[in-house]
Design an enzyme around this catalytic site. Structure first.
Site, PDB file in Angstrom:
ATOM      1  N   ASP A 127      12.669  70.235  12.782  1.00  0.00           N
ATOM      2  CA  ASP A 127      12.840  69.251  13.790  1.00  0.00           C
ATOM      3  C   ASP A 127      14.778  68.872  13.521  1.00  0.00           C
ATOM      4  O   ASP A 127      15.877  69.030  12.553  1.00  0.00           O
ATOM      5  CB  ASP A 127      12.132  68.365  13.796  1.00  0.00           C
ATOM      6  CG  ASP A 127      11.987  67.133  12.642  1.00  0.00           C
ATOM      7  OD1 ASP A 127      12.840  67.374  11.697  1.00  0.00           O
ATOM      8  OD2 ASP A 127      11.549  66.208  12.722  1.00  0.00           O
ATOM      9  N   HIS A 128      15.335  68.594  14.246  1.00  0.00           N
ATOM     10  CA  HIS A 128      16.648  67.772  14.596  1.00  0.00           C
ATOM     11  C   HIS A 128      16.540  66.658  12.823  1.00  0.00           C
ATOM     12  O   HIS A 128      18.126  66.974  12.452  1.00  0.00           O
ATOM     13  CB  HIS A 128      16.794  66.887  15.242  1.00  0.00           C
ATOM     14  CG  HIS A 128      15.609  65.663  15.715  1.00  0.00           C
ATOM     15  ND1 HIS A 128      14.050  65.295  15.939  1.00  0.00           N
ATOM     16  CD2 HIS A 128      16.047  63.803  15.116  1.00  0.00           C
ATOM     17  CE1 HIS A 128      13.745  64.551  16.078  1.00  0.00           C
ATOM     18  NE2 HIS A 128      14.451  63.581  15.287  1.00  0.00           N
ATOM     19  N   CYS A 167      11.970  67.955   7.797  1.00  0.00           N
ATOM     20  CA  CYS A 167      11.877  67.596   8.954  1.00  0.00           C
ATOM     21  C   CYS A 167      12.732  66.079   7.988  1.00  0.00           C
ATOM     22  O   CYS A 167      13.298  66.485   6.843  1.00  0.00           O
ATOM     23  CB  CYS A 167      10.186  66.656   9.734  1.00  0.00           C
ATOM     24  SG  CYS A 167       9.146  66.325   8.685  1.00  0.00           S
ATOM     25  N   GLY A 168      12.219  65.211   8.763  1.00  0.00           N
ATOM     26  CA  GLY A 168      13.000  63.384   8.266  1.00  0.00           C
ATOM     27  C   GLY A 168      12.809  63.413   6.682  1.00  0.00           C
ATOM     28  O   GLY A 168      13.382  62.829   5.800  1.00  0.00           O
ATOM     29  N   THR A 169      11.113  63.093   6.481  1.00  0.00           N
ATOM     30  CA  THR A 169      10.643  63.085   5.383  1.00  0.00           C
ATOM     31  C   THR A 169       9.521  64.067   4.552  1.00  0.00           C
ATOM     32  O   THR A 169       9.663  64.313   3.349  1.00  0.00           O
ATOM     33  CB  THR A 169       9.267  61.931   5.765  1.00  0.00           C
ATOM     34  OG1 THR A 169       8.947  62.624   6.253  1.00  0.00           O
ATOM     35  CG2 THR A 169      10.171  60.521   6.383  1.00  0.00           C
ATOM     36  N   GLY A 170       9.782  65.407   5.825  1.00  0.00           N
ATOM     37  CA  GLY A 170       8.555  66.855   5.001  1.00  0.00           C
ATOM     38  C   GLY A 170       7.231  66.324   5.202  1.00  0.00           C
ATOM     39  O   GLY A 170       6.764  66.896   4.947  1.00  0.00           O
ATOM     40  N   ILE A 171       6.640  65.388   5.779  1.00  0.00           N
ATOM     41  CA  ILE A 171       6.216  64.873   5.931  1.00  0.00           C
ATOM     42  C   ILE A 171       5.102  65.405   7.070  1.00  0.00           C
ATOM     43  O   ILE A 171       3.677  65.635   6.972  1.00  0.00           O
ATOM     44  CB  ILE A 171       5.281  62.806   5.618  1.00  0.00           C
ATOM     45  CG1 ILE A 171       5.980  63.328   4.040  1.00  0.00           C
ATOM     46  CG2 ILE A 171       4.120  62.642   5.726  1.00  0.00           C
ATOM     47  CD1 ILE A 171       5.968  60.990   3.992  1.00  0.00           C
ATOM     48  N   GLY A 172       5.244  64.659   8.154  1.00  0.00           N
ATOM     49  CA  GLY A 172       4.943  65.294   9.296  1.00  0.00           C
ATOM     50  C   GLY A 172       4.922  66.962   9.270  1.00  0.00           C
ATOM     51  O   GLY A 172       4.303  67.521  10.295  1.00  0.00           O
ATOM     52  N   MET A 173       6.029  67.133   8.428  1.00  0.00           N
ATOM     53  CA  MET A 173       5.668  69.107   8.635  1.00  0.00           C
ATOM     54  C   MET A 173       4.280  69.649   7.774  1.00  0.00           C
ATOM     55  O   MET A 173       3.574  70.831   8.233  1.00  0.00           O
ATOM     56  CB  MET A 173       6.993  69.422   8.901  1.00  0.00           C
ATOM     57  CG  MET A 173       8.241  69.770   9.049  1.00  0.00           C
ATOM     58  SD  MET A 173       7.456  70.988  10.811  1.00  0.00           S
ATOM     59  CE  MET A 173       9.466  71.278  11.087  1.00  0.00           C
ATOM     60  N   ARG A 197      -8.174  81.003 -12.290  1.00  0.00           N
ATOM     61  CA  ARG A 197      -9.188  79.323 -12.556  1.00  0.00           C
ATOM     62  C   ARG A 197      -8.197  78.139 -11.269  1.00  0.00           C
ATOM     63  O   ARG A 197      -9.686  78.350 -10.154  1.00  0.00           O
ATOM     64  CB  ARG A 197      -9.276  78.918 -13.878  1.00  0.00           C
ATOM     65  CG  ARG A 197      -7.721  77.685 -14.225  1.00  0.00           C
ATOM     66  CD  ARG A 197      -7.817  76.266 -15.064  1.00  0.00           C
ATOM     67  NE  ARG A 197      -6.392  75.967 -15.697  1.00  0.00           N
ATOM     68  CZ  ARG A 197      -5.526  76.546 -16.207  1.00  0.00           C
ATOM     69  NH1 ARG A 197      -5.457  77.977 -16.498  1.00  0.00           N
ATOM     70  NH2 ARG A 197      -4.085  75.775 -16.738  1.00  0.00           N
ATOM     71  N   HIS A 198      -6.876  79.123 -11.130  1.00  0.00           N
ATOM     72  CA  HIS A 198      -6.094  78.422  -9.855  1.00  0.00           C
ATOM     73  C   HIS A 198      -6.617  79.406  -8.669  1.00  0.00           C
ATOM     74  O   HIS A 198      -6.606  78.528  -7.589  1.00  0.00           O
ATOM     75  CB  HIS A 198      -5.310  78.778 -10.360  1.00  0.00           C
ATOM     76  CG  HIS A 198      -3.719  78.109 -11.396  1.00  0.00           C
ATOM     77  ND1 HIS A 198      -4.392  76.127 -10.941  1.00  0.00           N
ATOM     78  CD2 HIS A 198      -3.979  78.117 -12.722  1.00  0.00           C
ATOM     79  CE1 HIS A 198      -4.037  75.464 -12.751  1.00  0.00           C
ATOM     80  NE2 HIS A 198      -3.486  77.234 -12.799  1.00  0.00           N
TER      81      HIS A 198
END
Ligand code: RB5
Length: 144
Positions: A11-12, A68-74, A135-136
């Protein structure tokens, strides 16, 4: 790594890093699809996360990078899509582990929280780390 195709979106709030990471991909001869945004004008991140995720699910790209700004929303938005394992990383250890242990297929970064040099190092490590399976794999299967 030459057959790898990466889909990238922001995003922006992540536009500047997206352009910088595209330069990195060009330098490394990594094929990419840029799904936008195209400027620092305010826009919504969920449709960009969705577009990026769908390219991976459809097999048009193997991996994605979302900023994005934080990476969290994305990361929240991308992880709504079945088959997506988006990892929000702020350090190189997590970036490597998210590939080795979680087989992450999208890397999320926050331009407002992670310095540019570290962000580029995270990208480099994430793109060059492989899933360990074993295992992963069982645990990833449980998620799916
Ligand atoms: C946009 O201002 C900001 O909310 C967005 O880039 C992102 O940080 C959301 O999680």
């Amino acid at each position: 790594m030459n057959n790898l195709k990466v889909v990238i979106g922001s995003d922006h709030g992540g536009f500047r890093y997206k352009q910088r990471i595209i330069e990195y991909l060009k330098e490394k001869n990594i094929d990419y699809i840029d799904v936008g945004t195209d400027s620092e004008a305010s826009c919504d991140y969920p449709p960009i996360a969705q577009k990026t995720a769908e390219k991976i699910i459809k097999g048009e790209a193997e991996k994605g990078i979302l900023i994005c700004g934080t990476g969290i929303g994305m990361s929240i938005a991308a992880n709504k899509i079945k088959g997506i394992r988006a990892a929000h990383c702020t350090d190189t250890f997590s970036a490597r582990a998210s590939r080795a242990h979680n087989d992450s297929n999208i890397l999320c970064l926050g331009e407002r929280i992670t310095g540019e040099s570290i962000a580029l190092e995270i990208v480099d490590i994430w793109l060059n780390s492989n899933f360990e399976g074993g295992r992963h794999q069982r645990r990833v299967d449980m998620i799916e």
